[in-house]
Design an enzyme around this catalytic site. Structure first.
Site, PDB file in Angstrom:
ATOM      1  N   SER A   2       0.833  -1.190   0.000  1.00 53.35           N
ATOM      2  CA  SER A   2       0.000   0.000   0.000  1.00 53.35           C
ATOM      3  C   SER A   2       0.870   1.242   0.000  1.00 53.35           C
ATOM      4  O   SER A   2       2.069   1.179   0.231  1.00 53.35           O
ATOM      5  CB  SER A   2      -0.920   0.009   1.216  1.00 53.35           C
ATOM      6  OG  SER A   2      -0.158   0.099   2.393  1.00 53.35           O
ATOM      7  N   CYS A   3       0.224   2.362  -0.251  1.00 60.14           N
ATOM      8  CA  CYS A   3       0.927   3.646  -0.204  1.00 60.14           C
ATOM      9  C   CYS A   3       1.151   4.042   1.246  1.00 60.14           C
ATOM     10  O   CYS A   3       0.400   3.656   2.136  1.00 60.14           O
ATOM     11  CB  CYS A   3       0.097   4.730  -0.875  1.00 60.14           C
ATOM     12  SG  CYS A   3      -0.197   4.460  -2.625  1.00 60.14           S
ATOM     13  N   ASP A   4       2.191   4.805   1.465  1.00 60.35           N
ATOM     14  CA  ASP A   4       2.464   5.377   2.781  1.00 60.35           C
ATOM     15  C   ASP A   4       2.612   6.879   2.600  1.00 60.35           C
ATOM     16  O   ASP A   4       3.261   7.335   1.665  1.00 60.35           O
ATOM     17  CB  ASP A   4       3.756   4.812   3.368  1.00 60.35           C
ATOM     18  CG  ASP A   4       3.677   3.316   3.603  1.00 60.35           C
ATOM     19  OD1 ASP A   4       2.771   2.892   4.333  1.00 60.35           O
ATOM     20  OD2 ASP A   4       4.499   2.586   3.035  1.00 60.35           O
TER      21      ASP A   4
END
Length: 92
Positions: A2-4
């Site tokens: 996932s994006c952070d």
């Protein structure tokens, strides 16, 4: 994966400036573009074509620097001329 996304405000940085950070969970072989879009003024009733829809165009847009997938409208992350930053996140 996932994006952070993270932000460090000025009081938390050695140089007293705010930092905006974001990574992307897109395929490493997907082309990304970094683009600069200048501020612009538009006629009343103008429209803007997005990836899947067309929406009314605002009369004035600010200059922006964006990082985006090359194939679509919009951005993964970016900032405007006033220092307002954005970063998208998927909600699962």
């Amino acid at each position: 994966s996932s994006c952070d996304t993270a932000v460090a405000v000025g009081s938390a940085t050695a140089h007293r400036g705010t930092l905006f950070m974001k990574n992307s969970d897109r395929d490493p072989n997907e082309a990304a573009a970094v683009i600069a879009v200048p501020a612009a003024d538009y006629e009343e009733g103008a429209e803007v074509r997005c990836t899947y829809i067309t929406i009314p165009q605002v009369r004035h847009t600010n200059a922006v620097m964006l990082c985006k997938p090359a194939w679509m409208w919009g951005a993964e992350m970016g900032a405007n001329e006033h220092g307002v930053s954005i970063g998208n996140e998927a909600l699962w």
